[in-house]
Motif scaffolding. Structure first.
Motif: not given
Length: 580
Positions: A121, A125, A142, A434, A551, A553, A558
């Motif tokens: 992420f 995000d 992050y 997303e 996200a 992704k 994560t």
């Protein structure tokens, strides 16, 4: 050591429910710190290196069903024990919901058969509400997760390339494999219309990272689980190595009913039903870690009612089970006329895409708030008949190049001719995006239905919003734009508004997150920023239930990073005697 059934007389330092990405990482980190750990898995043991489990490098005709997907959701040889429907383990839906829930019943869970798309992420995000005003920001940034992403990269191995894209963070990458012919065509088409197509980020070893795992030998069958452990699966890379070092007991065929608690509302262990003898057993633990998947973890917590937790564990906020969301998904296929009748050679590569497209646009200039990435498919994998010969558009393109295809798909020499001509010429694009978390998308306990173990089941309520539908429409526009730039012939008709532009039913992408989300305020969240239950300090969640938002992704990298972070927090809290 591995157990099928056992009634514990001892007290484990940590009981982990689930052996997938989150549970596997927790087992590694906690056991290596010297804690005694029990891992409970609802399915069987699994090791693809053992002949009894091996499906890699088997031909379709080795199946008694000749490869038909009548036993496993993705085909007879796919490493997926489970599916969207499991006999004796139902779930229900309400108000027209179409949510489909995939369960994996095996050591390592879904990590045995996933695409290994391993994306971090990005900074944006974790703060989507601050950007677009929708949903909520995470209680972490992050920067809080980056050190753990770095360690996951180095521990497991991921190939890729450093691109310097702000919200697609670079990591510690192994060399990426070269693009295959169809992927070069995607790169060429993307460059014509300014859509980036870059090396994928996949957790497959293009070179060895330690002595326990072999490097990929490019058979393109990662979905069957790798005999040399060249791809990432939690069972082979995390749980089994942890068991070899001691401190980890594995309980298979253990269907967890609930987390047990004491008069103070603290977790004391778990109660589970053995699938072997259908009897109920209890394990005692100082800490309970749930990594059973977002929905299964929510089910366990909601079924863990007590005087101190009348609505389920850590659920005074009423948000347990809420904000359930999956990635969006839509796709299209096409035919590359210039690849018809191409030479045949080994271009297998890894069992996933060698290139992909990260989100490249600014949502502030669009009519939907969140982005998506593109996944590209094609090439000359093990062939099967079913290239779409029943589709008139496909038959017309073949006719233009090679004369009439065999009637109705053909047989004998005509069938072989058609297959050889089309083999390697079909391509596809899938978008994965997303969605915006919604309070009214949720799972709850069905008050009227139990599974064959006597455990109350989940009932789902889920609707896509206009945000996701507009995103899917944009995906279809993008697919057509890329195919046209490549010189490909699009197959089939364009999905329209009546099908939500081909938007897959929620749950079909198998990225569900958010049922026990983290937050700073116990009134609006289930967990704190370390994935510790607000109202049960020795209960932790290490699957995607803790996610505040998904996200554009895939979630696995994560999950792994957050599980590592949570596990080290557990060790710190035990050492300080704040829990246990």
């Amino acid at each position: 050591m591995s157990f099928e059934i056992k009634s514990s007389a001892e007290t484990y330092d940590a009981i982990i429910v689930g052996s997938g990405a989150g549970g596997g990482m927790a087992a590694k980190i906690l056991s290596e710190a010297g804690l005694s750990v029990a891992v409970l898995e609802a399915g069987s043991d699994f090791d693809p290196a053992l002949e009894e489990y091996r499906t890699q490098l088997r031909y379709p005709w080795e199946s008694p069903r000749r490869g038909a997907s009548t036993v496993r959701a993705f085909g007879d040889f796919d490493a997926a024990y489970g599916g969207w429907e499991i006999d004796g383990e139902p779930y229900t839906r309400k108000d027209g919901t179409q949510f489909d829930w995939f369960r994996s019943r095996m050591l390592g869970g879904r990590t045995n058969h996933w695409g290994r798309i391993s994306l971090r992420f990005g900074p944006d995000d974790f703060k989507r509400k601050s950007i677009d005003g929708l949903g909520d920001d995470w209680p972490i940034s992050y920067d809080d997760v980056k050190p753990y992403y770095d360690r996951v990269d180095k521990l497991i191995g991921v190939f890729g390339s450093k691109e310097g894209i702000p919200n697609e963070p670079d990591g510690y990458f192994l060399p990426p494999p070269k693009p295959r012919l169809h992927e070069l065509a995607f790169m060429k088409g993307g460059s014509k219309i300014n859509i980036p197509v870059i090396p994928s980020r996949i957790s497959v070893l293009t070179r060895p990272v330690n002595n326990e795992r072999g490097a990929c030998f490019f058979c393109a069958q990662c979905n069957r689980a790798c005999q040399v452990y060249g791809d990432f699966s939690s069972g082979t890379v995390l749980v089994k190595p942890a068991m070899k070092k001691g401190h980890v007991d594995l309980y298979t065929y253990a269907m967890v009913r609930k987390v047990t608690t004491n008069d103070q509302g603290e977790a004391t262990g778990v109660s589970y039903v053995s699938k072997v003898d259908m009897q109920e057993y209890k394990l005692k633990g100082r800490v309970v870690v749930l990594g059973a998947s977002a929905c299964e973890t929510a089910r366990i917590m909601m079924n863990s009612k007590s005087t101190r937790h009348p609505n389920g564990l850590s659920n005074s906020s009423g948000t347990l089970g809420r904000y359930l969301h999956d990635s969006t998904g839509a796709s299209r296929s096409a035919l590359m006329p210039e690849l018809l009748g191409r030479d045949k050679y080994n271009e297998d590569g890894v069992g996933s895409m060698h290139v992909y497209t990260p989100w490249w646009l600014d949502n502030k200039k669009l009519d939907f708030p969140r982005g998506y990435h593109l996944e590209f498919g094609g090439g000359m994998r093990m062939p099967n008949y079913g290239f779409g010969f029943g589709m008139e558009s496909m038959r017309q393109h073949i006719k233009d190049e090679f004369g009439n295809p065999s009637p109705n798909g053909g047989y004998g020499a005509g069938l072989k001719r058609d297959i050889r001509n089309v083999y390697g010429a079909t391509i596809g694009i899938a978008g994965r995006g997303e969605s915006v978390p919604q309070y009214d998308n949720y799972c709850e306990i069905d008050p009227h239905v139990v599974d064959k173990f006597g455990i109350p089941v989940l009932r789902f309520h889920y609707k896509w919003t206009d945000y996701e539908v507009k995103q899917a429409k944009h995906m279809q526009d993008t697919f057509e734009e890329i195919f046209t730039a490549m010189g490909a012939k699009i197959l089939g008709s364009r999905p329209g508004a009546d099908t939500e532009y081909g938007l897959a039913a929620p749950g079909r992408i198998i990225h569900e997150v958010g049922t026990s989300r983290m937050g700073n305020d116990p009134k609006t969240s289930v967990l704190n920023k370390y994935s510790q239950a607000h109202e049960c300090k020795n209960l932790f969640v290490v699957d995607a239930g803790s996610f505040v938002s998904q996200a554009d992704k895939n979630p696995t990298w994560t999950i792994l990073a957050l599980s590592m972070r949570t596990s080290e927090y557990i060790i710190d809290q035990l050492n300080k005697k704040n829990i246990g």
